[in-house]
Design an enzyme around this catalytic site. Structure first.
Site, mmCIF file in Angstrom:
data_model
loop_
_atom_site.group_PDB
_atom_site.id
_atom_site.type_symbol
_atom_site.label_atom_id
_atom_site.label_comp_id
_atom_site.label_asym_id
_atom_site.label_seq_id
_atom_site.Cartn_x
_atom_site.Cartn_y
_atom_site.Cartn_z
ATOM 1 N N CYS A 179 0.842 -1.329 0.056
ATOM 2 C CA CYS A 179 -0.117 -0.047 -0.061
ATOM 3 C C CYS A 179 0.796 1.265 -0.075
ATOM 4 C CB CYS A 179 -1.248 0.023 1.205
ATOM 5 S SG CYS A 179 -2.045 -1.278 1.337
ATOM 6 N N HIS A 183 0.941 5.037 -1.761
ATOM 7 C CA HIS A 183 0.377 5.924 -0.565
ATOM 8 C C HIS A 183 1.429 6.175 0.515
ATOM 9 C CE1 HIS A 183 -3.485 6.266 -2.668
ATOM 10 N NE2 HIS A 183 -3.560 5.105 -2.550
ATOM 11 N N ARG A 227 -13.093 -0.776 -2.247
ATOM 12 C CA ARG A 227 -11.689 -0.035 -2.717
ATOM 13 C C ARG A 227 -10.412 -0.748 -2.086
ATOM 14 N NH1 ARG A 227 -8.584 1.072 -4.978
ATOM 15 N NH2 ARG A 227 -7.411 2.818 -5.386
ATOM 16 N N CYS A 231 -7.252 -2.597 -4.451
ATOM 17 C CA CYS A 231 -5.878 -2.200 -4.230
ATOM 18 C C CYS A 231 -4.977 -3.337 -4.274
ATOM 19 C CB CYS A 231 -5.630 -1.599 -2.654
ATOM 20 S SG CYS A 231 -6.307 0.045 -2.924
#
Length: 270
Positions: A179, A183, A227, A231
């Site tokens: 992740c 991000h 969502r 990812c």
């Protein structure tokens, strides 16, 4: 070698000279994107999905022929206003940390007699998952504008936070992504979509606080579970089971990091 060096110096000089123009173009593009989103927000299609969700909330369903109007989302039976701004949270009646979707599944089982497997096993935006998305749209709309307020005092929440943080940085799949790959830095963007730094309060508030959201690119309303699953799909790694501990843990990590930020749901995304 000397000629090659001259070409490299010349190319570098051209690149540096053009940098202000590229920066200006980037700023203009970002301004245009933001204006586009503001125009969409005036007539957010999520409103139609939320209206369906409100009807589902009040409609008797299942073997017990009951509505969800007595569902306790953490603020008392039937209280919807502000509930999603304080989720995920620890629920004593289940002995679990639950996000909005898993809590709704608990209410559907206990109040309506519906089997949560029907939600878990359904395709995205099909069957019971489509109904779940509508319910989520209704509930998160009722927290729009409120502050994110996650209660991190229970030890179960602290444990899930640490698990979520671990999952956020865990690299997997053929591309060795996590992740944090997308991000975990400032100023990143993919195509027309900014990638907030979810490690920071500001970034988490912008990211977590604007989901669930309506996705303009495919004309669909996506829940947070949807969502997070996507990812993992983009990482080209194993996708988590709907409502699994890892998805809830990630939500706890993001929501807790975003504490104090503003809820902007349902959001508008590319």
């Amino acid at each position: 070698m000397v000629i090659r060096q001259k070409y490299l110096v010349a190319a570098l000089a051209v690149g540096l000279a053009g940098a202000p123009l590229l920066a200006a173009a980037s700023d203009d593009l970002l301004e245009g994107i933001n204006a586009y989103r503001e125009a969409l927000a005036d007539g957010n299609p999520s409103e139609l999905v939320a209206a369906e969700g409100e009807e589902l909330w009040k409609t008797p369903r299942g073997p017990k022929s009951a509505s969800l109007e007595k569902c306790d989302l953490g603020l008392g039976p039937g209280v919807v206003k502000g509930a999603s701004a304080q989720l995920p949270r620890y629920f004593k009646d289940t002995g679990k940390v639950q996000d909005l979707e898993t809590r709704l599944m608990t209410c559907m089982e206990t109040l309506q007699g519906l089997d949560s497997k029907a939600v878990v096993n359904a395709g995205w935006l099909k069957g019971e998952k489509e109904k779940m998305a509508a319910l989520v749209a209704y509930i998160v709309t009722e927290s729009n504008g409120q502050k994110i307020k996650i209660d991190m005092r229970p030890p179960q929440m602290k444990k899930m936070y640490e698990l979520g943080k671990l999952a956020f940085y865990h690299r997997a799949g053929p591309m060795d992504f996590s992740c944090a790959t997308c991000h975990g830095d400032q100023g990143k963007r993919i195509r027309m979509q900014e990638l907030p730094d979810l490690r920071t309060q500001e970034g988490a508030a912008a990211g977590w606080g604007s989901w669930p959201a309506y996705r303009v690119s495919n004309g669909q309303f996506w829940t947070m579970q949807h969502r997070l699953n996507d990812c993992y799909r983009q990482q080209r790694t194993a996708e988590p089971i709907y409502g699994s501990d890892v998805t809830i843990a990630l939500s706890v990590y993001l929501a807790a990091t975003a504490n104090g930020g503003k809820v902007m749901t349902p959001g508008i995304k590319r």
